[in-house]
Enzyme design. Structure first.
Site, PDB file in Angstrom:
ATOM      1  N   ASN A  14       0.525  35.884 -25.776  1.00 14.90           N
ATOM      2  CA  ASN A  14       0.797  36.824 -26.864  1.00 14.90           C
ATOM      3  C   ASN A  14      -0.246  37.955 -26.858  1.00 14.90           C
ATOM      4  O   ASN A  14      -1.404  37.751 -27.208  1.00 14.90           O
ATOM      5  CB  ASN A  14       0.755  36.036 -28.187  1.00 14.90           C
ATOM      6  N   GLU A  51       3.427  23.620 -20.998  1.00 10.63           N
ATOM      7  CA  GLU A  51       4.244  22.761 -21.864  1.00 10.63           C
ATOM      8  C   GLU A  51       3.422  22.145 -22.981  1.00 10.63           C
ATOM      9  O   GLU A  51       2.327  21.627 -22.738  1.00 10.63           O
ATOM     10  CB  GLU A  51       4.872  21.649 -21.036  1.00 10.63           C
ATOM     11  N   ASP A  61      -3.256  26.335 -31.406  1.00 12.83           N
ATOM     12  CA  ASP A  61      -1.920  25.860 -31.765  1.00 12.83           C
ATOM     13  C   ASP A  61      -1.843  25.806 -33.287  1.00 12.83           C
ATOM     14  O   ASP A  61      -2.828  25.470 -33.946  1.00 12.83           O
ATOM     15  CB  ASP A  61      -1.659  24.474 -31.160  1.00 12.83           C
TER      16      ASP A  61
HETATM   17  P1  IMP Z   1       1.773  29.135 -32.545  1.00 14.48           P
HETATM   18  O1  IMP Z   1       1.162  27.822 -32.170  1.00 14.48           O
HETATM   19  O2  IMP Z   1       0.769  30.145 -33.030  1.00 14.48           O
HETATM   20  O3  IMP Z   1       2.687  29.669 -31.473  1.00 14.48           O
HETATM   21  O4  IMP Z   1       2.708  28.850 -33.817  1.00 14.48           O
HETATM   22  C1  IMP Z   1       3.822  27.948 -33.765  1.00 14.48           C
HETATM   23  C2  IMP Z   1       4.845  28.348 -34.821  1.00 14.48           C
HETATM   24  O5  IMP Z   1       4.294  28.163 -36.139  1.00 14.48           O
HETATM   25  C3  IMP Z   1       5.304  29.797 -34.777  1.00 14.48           C
HETATM   26  O6  IMP Z   1       6.394  29.962 -33.910  1.00 14.48           O
HETATM   27  C4  IMP Z   1       5.704  30.064 -36.222  1.00 14.48           C
HETATM   28  O7  IMP Z   1       7.001  29.580 -36.475  1.00 14.48           O
HETATM   29  C5  IMP Z   1       4.734  29.206 -37.004  1.00 14.48           C
HETATM   30  N1  IMP Z   1       3.550  29.988 -37.414  1.00 14.48           N
HETATM   31  C6  IMP Z   1       2.325  29.989 -36.806  1.00 14.48           C
HETATM   32  N2  IMP Z   1       1.473  30.784 -37.463  1.00 14.48           N
HETATM   33  C7  IMP Z   1       2.168  31.313 -38.492  1.00 14.48           C
HETATM   34  C8  IMP Z   1       1.817  32.227 -39.532  1.00 14.48           C
HETATM   35  O8  IMP Z   1       0.679  32.737 -39.646  1.00 14.48           O
HETATM   36  N3  IMP Z   1       2.799  32.529 -40.398  1.00 14.48           N
HETATM   37  C9  IMP Z   1       4.049  32.010 -40.328  1.00 14.48           C
HETATM   38  N4  IMP Z   1       4.430  31.167 -39.376  1.00 14.48           N
HETATM   39  C10 IMP Z   1       3.487  30.813 -38.467  1.00 14.48           C
END
Ligand code: IMP
Length: 190
Positions: A9, A39, A68
């Site tokens: 990202n 994964e 995560d």
């Molecule tokens: P990641 O581990 O940062 O990719 O987050 C996994 C998932 O959690 C994302 O695809 C969102 O659906 C949700 N998520 C993570 N951070 C946020 C946030 O700050 N606001 C809202 N949803 C979040």
């Protein structure tokens, strides 16, 4: 010191890069030629962060950190948790995820929830975890247009604005991710 942030990202990368101390040269996954999706097979948010950091360490030999995040809803026994991105299916659709969350919570009074971010830092094989938690509640309908994921449904404790109604700067001051990253930066700045 070279350090990899295990993310694809670019926005997350830019944000953290601007906050790190000067002696750290931050590299992205594409900088080290890692174009695959690592994964996330862990059963917990902590495990997933560690898996990603270890993957980079083992396959590419770099010091590394990975994050995560999950939304944990008390009435749903901690769901969606590690499945937050794909709660409504592999398509990882925010709109469908929010709709499913609203449906699942319809019959519950307790709408309390928390976002949790874990960052796993892997330096020469030694792991350190940094955790950020933001408590709040799940709204009955979406509010706001900013942000992403579950932001329109999340009302942080002590605020009258949903995450999706806040400016990014304001959100980062209190958010799970902001807290965890500030802990990491403090550690790396010592
Ligand atoms: P990641 O581990 O940062 O990719 O987050 C996994 C998932 O959690 C994302 O695809 C969102 O659906 C949700 N998520 C993570 N951070 C946020 C946030 O700050 N606001 C809202 N949803 C979040």
């Amino acid at each position: 010191m070279k350090l990899v942030f295990a993310t694809h990202n670019p926005n997350k990368f830019k944000e953290i890069n601007s906050l790190l101390p000067q002696h750290i040269e931050l590299l992205s996954l594409s900088d080290i030629g890692c174009n695959e999706d690592i994964e996330e097979t862990g059963k917990t948010i902590d495990e997933n962060a560690m898996i990603k950091a270890e993957y980079v360490r083992n396959h590419y030999g770099y010091d590394c950190f990975a994050d995560d995040t999950g939304l944990e809803v008390n009435a749903l026994a901690g769901a969606p948790g590690v499945f937050s991105a794909r709660y409504a299916g592999e398509a990882k659709n925010d709109e469908a995820n929010n709709e499913k969350l609203l449906q699942q919570l319809k019959k519950h009074q307790d709408r309390s929830a928390q976002f949790k971010t874990v960052i796993a830092l892997n330096l020469k094989g030694d792991q350190n975890l940094f955790t950020g938690i933001c408590k709040g509640e799940i709204l009955k309908e979406r509010r706001g247009e900013k942000g992403f994921g579950y932001d329109p449904l999340f009302l942080p404790d002590g605020f009258n604005l949903s995450f999706a109604e806040m400016e990014l700067e304001e959100k980062t001051k209190i958010s799970h991710r902001g807290i965890a990253f500030r802990e990491l930066i403090e550690y790396l700045s010592k």
